[in-house]
Design a protein around this motif. Sequence first.
Motif, PDB file in Angstrom:
ATOM      1  N   CYS A  68     -25.690 -34.113  16.588  1.00 28.43           N
ATOM      2  CA  CYS A  68     -26.789 -34.690  17.188  1.00 28.43           C
ATOM      3  C   CYS A  68     -26.456 -35.887  18.119  1.00 28.43           C
ATOM      4  O   CYS A  68     -25.522 -36.474  17.815  1.00 28.43           O
ATOM      5  CB  CYS A  68     -27.855 -34.768  16.242  1.00 28.43           C
ATOM      6  SG  CYS A  68     -27.454 -36.267  15.054  1.00 28.43           S
ATOM      7  N   CYS A 128     -25.713 -38.978  15.837  1.00 31.58           N
ATOM      8  CA  CYS A 128     -24.580 -39.284  15.375  1.00 31.58           C
ATOM      9  C   CYS A 128     -23.653 -39.512  16.336  1.00 31.58           C
ATOM     10  O   CYS A 128     -22.513 -40.225  16.087  1.00 31.58           O
ATOM     11  CB  CYS A 128     -24.274 -37.934  14.512  1.00 31.58           C
ATOM     12  SG  CYS A 128     -25.233 -37.430  12.982  1.00 31.58           S
ATOM     13  N   CYS A 151     -26.437 -30.492  12.558  1.00 33.14           N
ATOM     14  CA  CYS A 151     -25.653 -31.141  13.191  1.00 33.14           C
ATOM     15  C   CYS A 151     -24.387 -31.103  12.154  1.00 33.14           C
ATOM     16  O   CYS A 151     -24.597 -31.066  11.034  1.00 33.14           O
ATOM     17  CB  CYS A 151     -26.010 -32.535  13.482  1.00 33.14           C
ATOM     18  SG  CYS A 151     -24.819 -33.853  13.601  1.00 33.14           S
ATOM     19  N   HIS A 165     -22.703 -33.641  11.058  1.00 31.22           N
ATOM     20  CA  HIS A 165     -22.600 -34.714  10.423  1.00 31.22           C
ATOM     21  C   HIS A 165     -24.103 -35.093   9.598  1.00 31.22           C
ATOM     22  O   HIS A 165     -23.922 -35.621   8.563  1.00 31.22           O
ATOM     23  CB  HIS A 165     -22.309 -35.919  11.157  1.00 31.22           C
ATOM     24  CG  HIS A 165     -21.100 -36.090  11.805  1.00 31.22           C
ATOM     25  ND1 HIS A 165     -19.875 -35.713  11.254  1.00 31.22           N
ATOM     26  CD2 HIS A 165     -20.530 -35.827  13.296  1.00 31.22           C
ATOM     27  CE1 HIS A 165     -18.760 -35.402  12.105  1.00 31.22           C
ATOM     28  NE2 HIS A 165     -19.446 -35.648  13.399  1.00 31.22           N
ATOM     29  N   CYS A 166     -25.067 -34.547  10.146  1.00 31.23           N
ATOM     30  CA  CYS A 166     -26.227 -34.663   9.140  1.00 31.23           C
ATOM     31  C   CYS A 166     -27.162 -33.571   9.372  1.00 31.23           C
ATOM     32  O   CYS A 166     -26.692 -32.437   9.743  1.00 31.23           O
ATOM     33  CB  CYS A 166     -27.211 -35.827   9.799  1.00 31.23           C
ATOM     34  SG  CYS A 166     -27.753 -35.602  11.395  1.00 31.23           S
ATOM     35  N   SER A 210     -30.136 -32.818  10.883  1.00 30.10           N
ATOM     36  CA  SER A 210     -30.952 -32.632  11.953  1.00 30.10           C
ATOM     37  C   SER A 210     -30.317 -31.427  12.885  1.00 30.10           C
ATOM     38  O   SER A 210     -29.327 -31.157  13.143  1.00 30.10           O
ATOM     39  CB  SER A 210     -31.195 -33.694  12.906  1.00 30.10           C
ATOM     40  OG  SER A 210     -29.933 -34.768  12.897  1.00 30.10           O
TER      41      SER A 210
END
Length: 353
Positions: free
Chosen positions: A237, A240, A223, A225-226, A228
Amino acid sequence: MKSEESETDKRQINPDFTNQIETNSVMEYVSSITDTHRSAGPVGYKADTYLSQYDPHLKTKYNQFKVFQIFAVMRLYQDWPNVVGPLLAKQTRLLAIQPPILKVAALNSPCLQQLQMMKRQLLQKINAYYGKTLMTDIELSMYKQSYIKEEGVLAYGATQATETYERPLLDFEAISLSEAELATIEQVVTHISEPSMRETFREAQIKQYKKTKYLKAHGYHPCAHCDSLVGPTDTVCMACTLKAKEQAEYEYRQRIEAIKTLLFEQPYLVYDDVCKLIIPCAMADYQLAHRECVYFFRNRVIREASDDNYDIYMLLMLITHKKAQQLDKGFVQNAIKKMRFQYEQKRTHYERH
Ligand SMILES: [Zn+2]
């Protein structure tokens, strides 16, 4: 029938909860609902007979027993469909009751978004059910289907980002890890001193690496921003996306509230004036804030028939964009009289039809 009932009993008094309830703040919450003189549930709510047989105990001599207090809190598991409605109950799972937090999972992402929007209403309903403010937040998540389909055969379920429920079986033997990947795993597991635990952890790590490898080979990527993994066509995701939505919604409301605060101080301001003081200010933002202010004072003056000068002048300053000293006393009286008359007419019209 009897055995079914004792099954329910076991589920209600969940041992995890018993441990958590030891903390004082939680106990205060729990006591506060059992100290009320009416049984848990909304006004007029009828508990089924099996559960209501405990109500007298809750109120009298067994009050000191935590188990009954926990029981009162845990009743929501049973009453979930009654509280949220059958439609929502079908699409959700109540994961945990941990005052003041409730954990709820949605079976699909439209439902998750709906829950996100309904959070406040839902909390109100739940607290109405308990008869006290027991819950202050609902933690929402997607319902994760188990990865394990049968012993030894693993499949990956729908990721949080996708709604597709295709679950290709993963052949772990066919996926190989590089020397470097295996070394990284080894480095992590070496810190576990207990041999069998280390072995279990190593196996889990290997499977996790292989699953990630498989997904990446099939177009899945992290993703934006993260960490996952998200599907080939997604960039962010679900978690997010929801977080960003919530943040945007919060910032939007903050902007509206800022305009409203300004209008409460200077109700005669027009859009251009507000733009100079609040940057940026969209026309739609101003209109919403202005409308909410007008509704607030119109409700007081017209529906609640407030004769308070403050309320009356606020309403007219908002509508006319004139300062109080610019408003003629006769004009004010006439305007209010007219608005009340119109409201009265509309009301009788509605009552007749
Ligand atoms: Zn993310």
